[in-house]
Scaffold this active site. Sequence first.
Site, short mmCIF file in Angstrom:
data_model
loop_
_atom_site.label_atom_id
_atom_site.label_comp_id
_atom_site.label_asym_id
_atom_site.label_seq_id
_atom_site.Cartn_x
_atom_site.Cartn_y
_atom_site.Cartn_z
N GLU A 34 0.83 -1.22 0.00
CA GLU A 34 0.00 0.00 0.00
C GLU A 34 0.86 1.26 0.00
O GLU A 34 0.70 2.16 0.84
CB GLU A 34 -0.96 -0.02 1.20
CG GLU A 34 -1.98 -1.14 1.09
CD GLU A 34 -3.06 -1.13 2.18
OE1 GLU A 34 -2.82 -0.55 3.25
OE2 GLU A 34 -4.13 -1.71 1.96
N GLU A 75 -5.61 -8.21 -1.25
CA GLU A 75 -6.29 -8.07 0.05
C GLU A 75 -7.73 -7.71 -0.21
O GLU A 75 -8.02 -6.87 -1.07
CB GLU A 75 -5.67 -6.96 0.92
CG GLU A 75 -4.32 -7.27 1.48
CD GLU A 75 -3.83 -6.21 2.45
OE1 GLU A 75 -4.67 -5.57 3.12
OE2 GLU A 75 -2.61 -6.01 2.52
#
Length: 483
Positions: free
Chosen positions: A178, A381
């Site tokens: 991320e 995810e």
Amino acid sequence: MAESVFCDGFLWGGATAANQYEGAWDVDGKGVSIPDICTGGSATVSKRITPEFEEGTLYPSHEAVDFYHHYEEDIALFAEMGFKVFRMSVNWSRIFPTGMEEEPNEAGLAFYDRVFDCCRAHGIEPLVTISHYEMPYALVERCNGWEGRECIEHFMRYARSLLDRFNGKVKYWLTFNEINTGTRVPGMSSSLGTIKGYTGARSDLPDLPAVRFQALHHQFVASAEVVCYAHAAYPDVLVGNMALFAPMYPLTCDPHDMLLSQSEMHMLNWFCSDVQVRGSYPGYIKRYFSENGIEIAMEPQDEQILREGTVDFFTFSYYMSCCVSADPAKQADKTGGNVFGGVRNPFLKASEWGWQVDPEGLRWSLNEIWDRYQLPIMIVENGLGAKDVVEEDGSIHDQYRIDYLRSHIQQMEEAVKDGVNLIGYTPWGCIDLVSASTGEMRKRYGFIYVDKHDDGTGTLARSRKDSFYWYKKVIESKGADLS
Ligand code: BG6
């Protein structure tokens, strides 16, 4: 039952991260990483960083759910579900305890050898994040983590040692988890590690946007250098980016909302990926930098490295979406979210932690990403954080989790029919682990329950939830049987 729409060799699996899963924080020569000095918290109380350990305070990463000593059992359970891929990360301070050593810690490398060998013995492909919300704390003290250019060199020594050692065992690598969270929270994707809402690993330093973007620049260069090194040394290896993706819908069709949505999408969702996929800084960010007095210090070779080190595949996390509004009167109706919250969407329901559930947004995101980049995509995810109840007989009926995942897989199917080249899916926290944002155990994502609680108690015993059997069937049927 309908036919599967997913490609042959589709990578079904699950995802974890070292600092939330491994435990064994000071075992076999491991150094202190940022999460190790990070206290627990809750939905309402922020986690804290305490460079000096506090007596009697719980540090959730220290034991986490002890994958370090349970890896064989866990990987066997993943295999029982039929996993083709297992996303995990390496803990930097297990390999380079302070980040500054010349040589890697052999005991740390040997642990990951055992894990990868075990995966391969079960026919599971590891998908490995090099840096998932952690770094050796000593590097924060030395150069404020990624703000210091020298961090690139330390990171490259670490990354090279992984690529060299695990050649033949790991084919898929991701550089930074991320990475785009660093646009909003200083150093979030790298040095800060898991402190959503916290202002910096070194709390004495103010949050200066110029510092945040400088740190990101260093990460971009490091990420591109990993790609260049891997391509030159190991042609079979593939390196991907990893971005948090959260649609920022305009609250209304007011053109001002449309423009705001576009600029938020640029800043939060596209900027980092544009650099990592296209190999240069996009025009809209250059404008933002010049209008905000931000000057990025670059070395002469940086532009070429970014151009040459573009990623081979695109990966992202997807949990929720939110809205934006240009009307100040409407901005107060907020929703929480995975780092990037925003204005509440009246059409969506939210989880207990305030993350708005939006399966259709996943189809939209997949199409947007594919249209923009034309690279193979993995969703690395996705999932629902929820409290589970263990019945007297030990069973766990997590129908809410099944419903969440089913609705998202249905939208993945639609996106594949739209023509998106989706090659893998690894739902988050396939086994219960420590929450990144809150440090809680009660916010569970797993197919596998772990007997571990917020106060640090628990036997660490593993057990299968209803979703375990459901996901096994999904994988067996290649996504065709979602019932
Ligand atoms: C992602 C992170 O943002 O969200 C994970 O990459 C994290 O590390 C996951 O655990 C879920 O967030 P949380 O806060 O519910 O654990």
